[in-house]
Write an enzyme that holds these catalytic residues in place. Structure first.
Site, PDB file in Angstrom:
ATOM      1  N   CYS A   1      78.350 -62.317 -15.384  1.00 19.34           N
ATOM      2  CA  CYS A   1      77.074 -62.298 -16.095  1.00 19.34           C
ATOM      3  C   CYS A   1      76.148 -61.406 -15.277  1.00 19.34           C
ATOM      4  O   CYS A   1      75.843 -61.731 -14.113  1.00 19.34           O
ATOM      5  CB  CYS A   1      76.533 -63.722 -16.180  1.00 19.34           C
ATOM      6  SG  CYS A   1      74.885 -63.833 -16.901  1.00 19.34           S
TER       7      CYS A   1
ATOM      8  N   CYS B   1      75.666 -56.194 -20.073  1.00 20.61           N
ATOM      9  CA  CYS B   1      75.693 -57.632 -20.367  1.00 20.61           C
ATOM     10  C   CYS B   1      77.098 -57.909 -20.878  1.00 20.61           C
ATOM     11  O   CYS B   1      77.592 -57.189 -21.766  1.00 20.61           O
ATOM     12  CB  CYS B   1      74.656 -57.973 -21.433  1.00 20.61           C
ATOM     13  SG  CYS B   1      74.815 -59.650 -22.105  1.00 20.61           S
TER      14      CYS B   1
HETATM   15  N1  DGL Z   1      76.327 -62.371 -20.591  1.00 18.21           N
HETATM   16  C1  DGL Z   1      75.139 -62.357 -19.807  1.00 18.21           C
HETATM   17  C2  DGL Z   1      75.026 -61.029 -19.017  1.00 18.21           C
HETATM   18  O1  DGL Z   1      76.020 -60.421 -18.702  1.00 18.21           O
HETATM   19  C3  DGL Z   1      73.830 -62.554 -20.505  1.00 18.21           C
HETATM   20  C4  DGL Z   1      73.699 -63.488 -21.628  1.00 18.21           C
HETATM   21  C5  DGL Z   1      72.417 -64.312 -21.642  1.00 18.21           C
HETATM   22  O2  DGL Z   1      71.305 -63.784 -21.811  1.00 18.21           O
HETATM   23  O3  DGL Z   1      72.601 -65.503 -21.461  1.00 18.21           O
HETATM   24  O4  DGL Z   1      73.952 -60.611 -18.663  1.00 18.21           O
END
Ligand code: DGL
Length: 226
Positions: free
Chosen positions: A69, A176
């Site tokens: 993430c 993301c």
């Molecule tokens: N998947 C997360 C990232 O790589 C972000 C998702 C969220 O905002 O919870 O930043």
């Protein structure tokens, strides 16, 4: 040894599946925090607290934890490394360096959450690698939730595609992990741009970490045999 993979939502499962294809001998264990998604609209302090809580289930079985993430990496990985020094944390950061190297001068587009784009980690990356290029950062604040709930549609991409064409972007950085779910669609709509993810960078890092552990465990068995 199990490899933990954490994301607020489905980005973690996508990353774990892609890494499992590259490392068929490793076992991956995922954790998420869907009840607090999106992380991208939260403060750094909130993200640190939530991430710490959400990885508790991984800490007992995993010596290596991938924070799959970008948002949690930017806000929390430093604190997690200090709190759990025996765990090897591998983070996800927007792939600015390869994108900027490819573009040299000109424009790249960075798709990421607001928390990632505002983070010091990201601002430092940009200063270091994207000094001579323009980084276009469209508003993607609703994307992670829409992707998570299956509501994201091709039409959501069209304004961003238009913007990318206007600026003749040479690379699109998926900053993301949720956006890995729409990577193929973005690539189809913008064939003139390269798509940069962090999967290969993280796989290389994981490879180095695993080499270090196999060396360490062969040393331990040599020492205990002697
Ligand atoms: N998947 C997360 C990232 O790589 C972000 C998702 C969220 O905002 O919870 O930043």
């Amino acid at each position: 040894m199990k490899i933990g993979v954490f994301d607020s939502g489905l980005g973690g499962e996508i990353v774990a599946n892609r890494l499992a294809n590259l490392f068929p001998g490793l076992e991956f264990m995922t954790a998420n925090d869907r009840s607090h998604l999106p992380y991208g609209d939260k403060t750094a302090d909130e993200i640190v607290g939530l991430t710490d809580q959400a990885i508790q289930g991984l800490l007992s079985s995993c010596q290596v934890i991938i924070i799959a993430c970008n948002t949690a990496t930017a806000a929390a990985i430093g604190t997690l490394r200090t709190r759990y020094p025996k765990v090897e944390f591998i983070g996800f950061e927007p792939a600015i360096k390869p994108a900027a190297n490819g573009a040299r001068v000109g424009s790249i587009m960075v798709l990421a959450t607001p928390a990632t784009l505002e983070s010091n980690k990201y601002l430092r990356l940009k200063k270091r690698y994207a000094r001579n290029i323009t980084a276009i950062e469209p508003d993607c604040s609703t994307w992670a939730s829409r992707i998570e709930s299956g509501m994201f549609q091709r039409g959501d991409l069209l304004p961003v595609v238009k913007l990318a064409r206007e600026h003749r972007v040479q690379a699109v950085v998926l900053g993301c992990t949720h956006y890995l779910a729409i990577e193929a669609e973005i690539a189809k709509l913008l064939p003139e741009a390269t798509i940069q993810t962090q999967i290969v960078g993280v796989a290389n890092r994981l490879n180095r970490v695993m080499l270090k552990y196999s060396y360490a465990s062969s040393e331990t068995s040599r020492n205990s045999a002697s």
